[in-house]
Design a protein around this motif. Structure first.
Motif, PDB file in Angstrom:
ATOM      1  N   TYR A 204     -34.404 -30.054 -36.627  1.00 20.89           N
ATOM      2  CA  TYR A 204     -33.441 -29.500 -35.671  1.00 20.89           C
ATOM      3  C   TYR A 204     -34.063 -28.444 -34.758  1.00 20.89           C
ATOM      4  O   TYR A 204     -33.330 -27.750 -34.052  1.00 20.89           O
ATOM      5  CB  TYR A 204     -32.255 -28.911 -36.433  1.00 20.89           C
ATOM      6  N   GLU A 205     -35.406 -28.334 -34.778  1.00 18.19           N
ATOM      7  CA  GLU A 205     -36.071 -27.337 -33.938  1.00 18.19           C
ATOM      8  C   GLU A 205     -35.752 -27.557 -32.461  1.00 18.19           C
ATOM      9  O   GLU A 205     -35.475 -26.609 -31.719  1.00 18.19           O
ATOM     10  CB  GLU A 205     -37.584 -27.394 -34.157  1.00 18.19           C
ATOM     11  N   LYS A 206     -35.803 -28.829 -32.008  1.00 16.68           N
ATOM     12  CA  LYS A 206     -35.568 -29.124 -30.594  1.00 16.68           C
ATOM     13  C   LYS A 206     -34.146 -28.764 -30.188  1.00 16.68           C
ATOM     14  O   LYS A 206     -33.921 -28.242 -29.087  1.00 16.68           O
ATOM     15  CB  LYS A 206     -35.829 -30.607 -30.320  1.00 16.68           C
ATOM     16  N   ASP A 207     -33.167 -29.059 -31.077  1.00 19.56           N
ATOM     17  CA  ASP A 207     -31.771 -28.739 -30.761  1.00 19.56           C
ATOM     18  C   ASP A 207     -31.570 -27.233 -30.634  1.00 19.56           C
ATOM     19  O   ASP A 207     -30.866 -26.760 -29.738  1.00 19.56           O
ATOM     20  CB  ASP A 207     -30.851 -29.284 -31.862  1.00 19.56           C
ATOM     21  N   ILE A 208     -32.196 -26.488 -31.543  1.00 20.35           N
ATOM     22  CA  ILE A 208     -32.079 -25.028 -31.506  1.00 20.35           C
ATOM     23  C   ILE A 208     -32.715 -24.475 -30.235  1.00 20.35           C
ATOM     24  O   ILE A 208     -32.151 -23.606 -29.557  1.00 20.35           O
ATOM     25  CB  ILE A 208     -32.740 -24.409 -32.758  1.00 20.35           C
ATOM     26  N   ALA A 209     -33.899 -25.019 -29.892  1.00 22.56           N
ATOM     27  CA  ALA A 209     -34.606 -24.568 -28.687  1.00 22.56           C
ATOM     28  C   ALA A 209     -33.816 -24.911 -27.426  1.00 22.56           C
ATOM     29  O   ALA A 209     -33.748 -24.114 -26.476  1.00 22.56           O
ATOM     30  CB  ALA A 209     -35.996 -25.197 -28.632  1.00 22.56           C
ATOM     31  N   TYR A 210     -33.192 -26.112 -27.419  1.00 18.22           N
ATOM     32  CA  TYR A 210     -32.400 -26.519 -26.255  1.00 18.22           C
ATOM     33  C   TYR A 210     -31.209 -25.584 -26.047  1.00 18.22           C
ATOM     34  O   TYR A 210     -30.930 -25.159 -24.914  1.00 18.22           O
ATOM     35  CB  TYR A 210     -31.910 -27.955 -26.443  1.00 18.22           C
ATOM     36  N   CYS A 211     -30.505 -25.254 -27.144  1.00 20.38           N
ATOM     37  CA  CYS A 211     -29.369 -24.331 -27.035  1.00 20.38           C
ATOM     38  C   CYS A 211     -29.827 -22.966 -26.516  1.00 20.38           C
ATOM     39  O   CYS A 211     -29.148 -22.347 -25.685  1.00 20.38           O
ATOM     40  CB  CYS A 211     -28.691 -24.164 -28.397  1.00 20.38           C
ATOM     41  N   GLN A 212     -30.993 -22.516 -26.982  1.00 21.57           N
ATOM     42  CA  GLN A 212     -31.507 -21.217 -26.545  1.00 21.57           C
ATOM     43  C   GLN A 212     -31.831 -21.234 -25.059  1.00 21.57           C
ATOM     44  O   GLN A 212     -31.526 -20.271 -24.332  1.00 21.57           O
ATOM     45  CB  GLN A 212     -32.757 -20.857 -27.362  1.00 21.57           C
ATOM     46  N   LYS A 213     -32.432 -22.332 -24.588  1.00 21.76           N
ATOM     47  CA  LYS A 213     -32.757 -22.452 -23.158  1.00 21.76           C
ATOM     48  C   LYS A 213     -31.497 -22.463 -22.306  1.00 21.76           C
ATOM     49  O   LYS A 213     -31.431 -21.812 -21.254  1.00 21.76           O
ATOM     50  CB  LYS A 213     -33.554 -23.736 -22.913  1.00 21.76           C
ATOM     51  N   GLN A 214     -30.496 -23.226 -22.773  1.00 28.48           N
ATOM     52  CA  GLN A 214     -29.245 -23.293 -22.026  1.00 28.48           C
ATOM     53  C   GLN A 214     -28.571 -21.930 -21.950  1.00 28.48           C
ATOM     54  O   GLN A 214     -28.055 -21.528 -20.901  1.00 28.48           O
ATOM     55  CB  GLN A 214     -28.297 -24.303 -22.690  1.00 28.48           C
ATOM     56  N   LYS A 215     -28.594 -21.202 -23.065  1.00 28.24           N
ATOM     57  CA  LYS A 215     -28.028 -19.855 -23.071  1.00 28.24           C
ATOM     58  C   LYS A 215     -28.755 -18.952 -22.079  1.00 28.24           C
ATOM     59  O   LYS A 215     -28.129 -18.182 -21.343  1.00 28.24           O
ATOM     60  CB  LYS A 215     -28.111 -19.264 -24.479  1.00 28.24           C
ATOM     61  N   GLN A 216     -30.085 -19.068 -22.053  1.00 23.06           N
ATOM     62  CA  GLN A 216     -30.867 -18.241 -21.138  1.00 23.06           C
ATOM     63  C   GLN A 216     -30.560 -18.581 -19.689  1.00 23.06           C
ATOM     64  O   GLN A 216     -30.485 -17.694 -18.824  1.00 23.06           O
ATOM     65  CB  GLN A 216     -32.369 -18.427 -21.415  1.00 23.06           C
ATOM     66  N   ASN A 217     -30.337 -19.887 -19.419  1.00 24.47           N
ATOM     67  CA  ASN A 217     -29.978 -20.302 -18.054  1.00 24.47           C
ATOM     68  C   ASN A 217     -28.657 -19.677 -17.620  1.00 24.47           C
ATOM     69  O   ASN A 217     -28.513 -19.206 -16.489  1.00 24.47           O
ATOM     70  CB  ASN A 217     -29.875 -21.833 -17.974  1.00 24.47           C
ATOM     71  N   TYR A 218     -27.675 -19.685 -18.538  1.00 18.66           N
ATOM     72  CA  TYR A 218     -26.384 -19.082 -18.216  1.00 18.66           C
ATOM     73  C   TYR A 218     -26.513 -17.565 -18.041  1.00 18.66           C
ATOM     74  O   TYR A 218     -25.867 -16.968 -17.167  1.00 18.66           O
ATOM     75  CB  TYR A 218     -25.375 -19.397 -19.318  1.00 18.66           C
ATOM     76  N   ILE A 219     -27.338 -16.957 -18.879  1.00 19.23           N
ATOM     77  CA  ILE A 219     -27.564 -15.510 -18.759  1.00 19.23           C
ATOM     78  C   ILE A 219     -28.199 -15.182 -17.408  1.00 19.23           C
ATOM     79  O   ILE A 219     -27.843 -14.190 -16.749  1.00 19.23           O
ATOM     80  CB  ILE A 219     -28.449 -15.005 -19.914  1.00 19.23           C
ATOM     81  N   ASP A 220     -29.140 -16.025 -16.963  1.00 15.73           N
ATOM     82  CA  ASP A 220     -29.758 -15.836 -15.641  1.00 15.73           C
ATOM     83  C   ASP A 220     -28.719 -15.926 -14.528  1.00 15.73           C
ATOM     84  O   ASP A 220     -28.785 -15.202 -13.526  1.00 15.73           O
ATOM     85  CB  ASP A 220     -30.852 -16.889 -15.424  1.00 15.73           C
TER      86      ASP A 220
END
Length: 514
Positions: A411-427
């Motif tokens: 599930y590493e990729k899923d966790i990383a994808y969620c983190q990237k998406q969160k960072q995009n929204y934060i940006d």
């Protein structure tokens, strides 16, 4: 140039533009405006609503855009992407950060231009307005029908049939009492008030040879449905107070209450979802009916409290069962029902448990002998361990089990994808020009992604735990590994290995899964 064509159809009907027609129109637009030397990716969704952006093909397309591998996203019409203004606004903000433009063929919108972006926002506002207006009209119509007390169709509740009347050239139906069936309903309420449990009501109905319309025995579910149905309740002040506390819409006042009126409830089920699940009471519309109620509001409300209490206790018992190893796999050899674990205190006043046929607990004529829980668990456990050690069956099962976990994805990729998406929204939140509505939607998205990320982290932890036990087994015997397991892990292993264990009154026969 890199293009993505997104097509969607919420229902598989002949109406509206088909998936292929949408794709063909988008391809024609690309060729006419950008030439033929372009790379086109196709993303299509069938039978999927545009209520939100949680769609598989849509997310795949957005992932490609996030990697900045798309110049344009093209769709046939704006509402193919989204009908929610907040979702759409966030989408356009995201695409602009990823240098991806959006084109709607039907409305001739292109977000690569300022005017195109402005027109796109306006169109999305009207799309959402249309959706909300339709929903409001449906609810207004339900309120109108509720005030009249009409029966809208479906299977009649036990004790009723329908009568059609014509008013102002319009035909409507009302519920009319069937005396014989209504006596059964009254009997069910009396029995439950006397005994307080569904199983005892079922047992008493069987003793009295009382059956359903189709001549079958009453099931526990059918009895509960009758007891929980407001159609039998009298319209009085107690029931008004109950429904108002639950957040339901009540269309009458205390002055209009009467013992001569029953209740009709509308909007009880959500027909937009599969199997039409019952909605929370906050969505119900409660109205006066033309038929008479047979149970006082006070009595009906008290019965609802008892049902809720019993249901909660049963759920806790089911989920907190961490004592019976073979619960769920042990069956009665006479009637075929499961042997259910039931706690009790022994002569030394300490807590123990028995395995009892569920058929006996429900009043069926089963004569199977009960089993002492702890002794039964120890006996079957030893039989299982010996059988595994003496035969090769377990090693075949272990091989399949091992292969199953080897193919589980990390599930590493899923966790990383969620983190990237969160960072995009934060940006996006750093943009000074976004509206308060968009900020609200972004915060909601970040919260949803955080929940998903925690879920993936939990699944990863479980996966790593299973991998640990796989490695442990490689350097030990199964009996040694069994001793290290918790009772929950043993229960899971037993349910994986054993198809069923059958108690015939003399011995227990174990059937392993093939």
């Amino acid at each position: 140039m890199e293009f993505a064509i997104y097509s969607r159809k919420s229902k598989q009907t002949e109406k509206g533009a088909s998936i292929q027609y949408q794709i063909d129109c988008c391809k024609e637009y690309i060729v006419n405006h950008f030439g033929e030397q372009n790379n086109i990716h196709i993303f299509e969704e069938k039978g999927i609503s545009a209520k939100n952006t949680e769609r598989m093909q849509f997310q795949n397309m957005m992932l490609l855009a996030q990697q900045k591998k798309l110049d344009y996203i093209v769709c046939y019409r704006l509402d193919r992407i989204s009908r929610n203004v907040g979702d759409f606004a966030v989408l356009i903000q995201q695409l602009s950060l990823w240098d991806t433009a959006f084109i709607s063929v039907q409305e001739q919108f292109d977000t690569s231009t300022p005017s195109g972006r402005a027109m796109m926002y306006m169109a999305s506002v009207f799309a959402q307005l249309e959706r909300e207006t339709i929903a409001e009209r449906v609810r207004d119509n339900l309120f109108y029908l509720a005030k009249k007390g009409y029966w809208l169709g479906g299977t009649f509740p036990l004790g009723f049939t329908s009568q059609r009347v014509v008013q102002n050239k319009h035909s409507y139906c009302y519920l009319v009492e069937k005396p014989f069936e209504m006596n059964i309903v009254k009997n069910i309420y009396t029995l439950f008030w006397q005994y307080g449990t569904l199983s005892e009501v079922k047992r008493q109905l069987k003793k009295q040879n009382i059956c359903t319309r189709k001549g079958n025995e009453f099931s526990l579910t059918a009895i509960k449905e009758i007891l929980a149905n407001p159609v039998y309740c009298k319209a009085d002040s107690e029931v008004i107070e109950y429904f108002l506390e639950k957040g339901a819409e009540v269309t009458f006042t205390e002055k209009q209450c009467s013992d001569d009126c029953g209740l009709m409830v509308y909007n009880k089920r959500n027909y937009t979802k599969k199997s039409s699940p019952r909605q929370d009471m906050q969505y119900w519309i409660v109205a006066l009916a033309k038929h008479k109620g047979v149970v006082s509001g006070e009595k009906w409300v008290n019965i609802q409290h008892i049902l809720h209490k019993n249901s909660r206790q049963y759920t806790q018992h089911k989920t907190e069962n961490k004592y019976a190893l073979f619960s769920g796999v042990l069956y009665c050899g006479i009637c075929g029902e499961k042997m259910q674990s039931k706690k009790r205190r022994n002569h030394q006043k300490t807590m123990t448990f028995d395995y009892i046929c569920r058929g006996k607990l429900q009043g069926k004529c089963c004569t199977i002998q009960n089993l002492l829980g702890k002794q039964t668990d120890d006996s079957i456990e030893e039989m299982l361990l010996k059988y595994i050690e003496q035969n090769d069956h377990f090693y075949e099962i272990w091989k399949k089990w091992k292969e199953q976990y080897q193919h589980k994805k990390c599930y590493e990729k899923d966790i990383a994808y969620c983190q990237k998406q969160k960072q995009n929204y934060i940006d996006l939140l750093g943009n000074k020009h976004i509206s308060d509505e968009v900020i609200k939607e972004i915060n909601n998205k970040i919260e949803e992604l955080s929940k998903q990320q925690k879920l993936f982290q939990y699944k990863k932890m479980l996966y790593e735990k299973e991998q640990y036990y796989l490695k442990q087994y490689q350097c030990s015997t199964f009996r040694m590994l069994w001793k290290k397991m918790s009772i929950v892990q043993k229960q899971q292993t037993i349910q994986y290995l054993i198809e069923k264990a059958i108690w015939n009154g003399k011995e227990i026969k174990i059937v392993l899964k093939q």
